[in-house]
Write an enzyme that holds these catalytic residues in place. Structure first.
Site, short mmCIF file in Angstrom:
data_model
loop_
_atom_site.label_atom_id
_atom_site.label_comp_id
_atom_site.label_asym_id
_atom_site.label_seq_id
_atom_site.Cartn_x
_atom_site.Cartn_y
_atom_site.Cartn_z
N GLY A 9 0.84 -1.19 0.00
CA GLY A 9 0.00 0.00 0.00
C GLY A 9 0.87 1.24 0.00
N CYS A 10 0.44 2.26 0.66
CA CYS A 10 1.19 3.51 0.75
C CYS A 10 2.54 3.26 1.42
CB CYS A 10 0.38 4.52 1.55
SG CYS A 10 1.26 6.06 1.86
N PHE A 11 3.60 3.75 0.81
CA PHE A 11 4.93 3.48 1.37
C PHE A 11 5.12 4.10 2.74
CE2 PHE A 11 6.37 6.36 -2.38
CZ PHE A 11 5.87 7.53 -1.80
N TRP A 12 4.42 5.17 3.05
CA TRP A 12 4.54 5.78 4.38
C TRP A 12 4.13 4.79 5.47
CZ3 TRP A 12 0.99 10.43 2.90
CH2 TRP A 12 1.65 11.27 2.00
N CYS A 13 3.17 3.90 5.14
CA CYS A 13 2.65 2.94 6.12
C CYS A 13 3.61 1.80 6.40
CB CYS A 13 1.30 2.40 5.65
SG CYS A 13 -0.02 3.61 5.68
#
Length: 175
Positions: A9-13
């Site tokens: 998913g989102c790389f920040w996560c």
């Protein structure tokens, strides 16, 4: 030192949890798996470049193994959602392991098979196993995103719960 490249998913996560794991030397958010050289965030978001948002993890295998990194990976995202995580949808948010060598490929295949046999999730695991390709670091403002923006609503809603889960499940593996 070894490298792992994971998309969930989102790389920040993924970036924020892995930055807190013992044996992880660095975590870089970026893009991999597409057909555009040096893609921009706008190209990635369009879903037309073919890239996935990923994190490139440099780790010390004498402290944490690739299998242990996979354990964290499969506990902090949902590997049964095809081309999405929560409200983020598109192939750029696919669950993927970009293996660096045959050993990582085999370990990932075995791990997925084991989870599937255990029926950890009610839906099948859709995590793809893809050979390493050119990794492109994301723009600077994406790096260390949670640490630089902890009060941003996305961080509070999406990332903070993942960090709490990480602390609960993997307290012994945290820095």
């Amino acid at each position: 030192m070894q490298t792992a490249i994971l998309g969930g998913g989102c790389f920040w996560c993924l970036e924020a949890p892995y930055q807190r794991v013992k044996g992880v030397i660095s975590v870089v958010s970026g893009y991999i798996g597409g057909h555009v050289d040096n893609p921009t965030y706008q190209q990635i978001c369009s879903g037309t470049s073919g890239h996935a948002e990923v994190v490139k993890i440099e780790f010390e295998p004498s402290v944490i193994s690739f299998s242990e990194l996979l354990d964290v990976f499969f506990n902090i995202h949902d590997p049964t959602q095809l081309n999405r995580q929560g409200n983020d949808s598109g192939t750029q948010y696919r669950s993927a392991i970009f293996y660096q060598d045959e050993q990582q490929q085999q370990l990932a295949q075995q791990y997925i098979l084991q989870l599937s046999k255990q029926q950890v999730w009610s839906q099948p695991i859709v995590t793809t196993l893809e050979p390493k390709q050119t990794f492109y670091p994301a723009e600077d403002f994406h790096q260390n995103y949670y640490d630089n923006n902890p009060n941003q609503p996305y961080c509070q809603i999406m990332i903070s719960p993942k960090l709490a889960k990480l602390e609960h499940l993997f307290a012994d593996k945290l820095k």
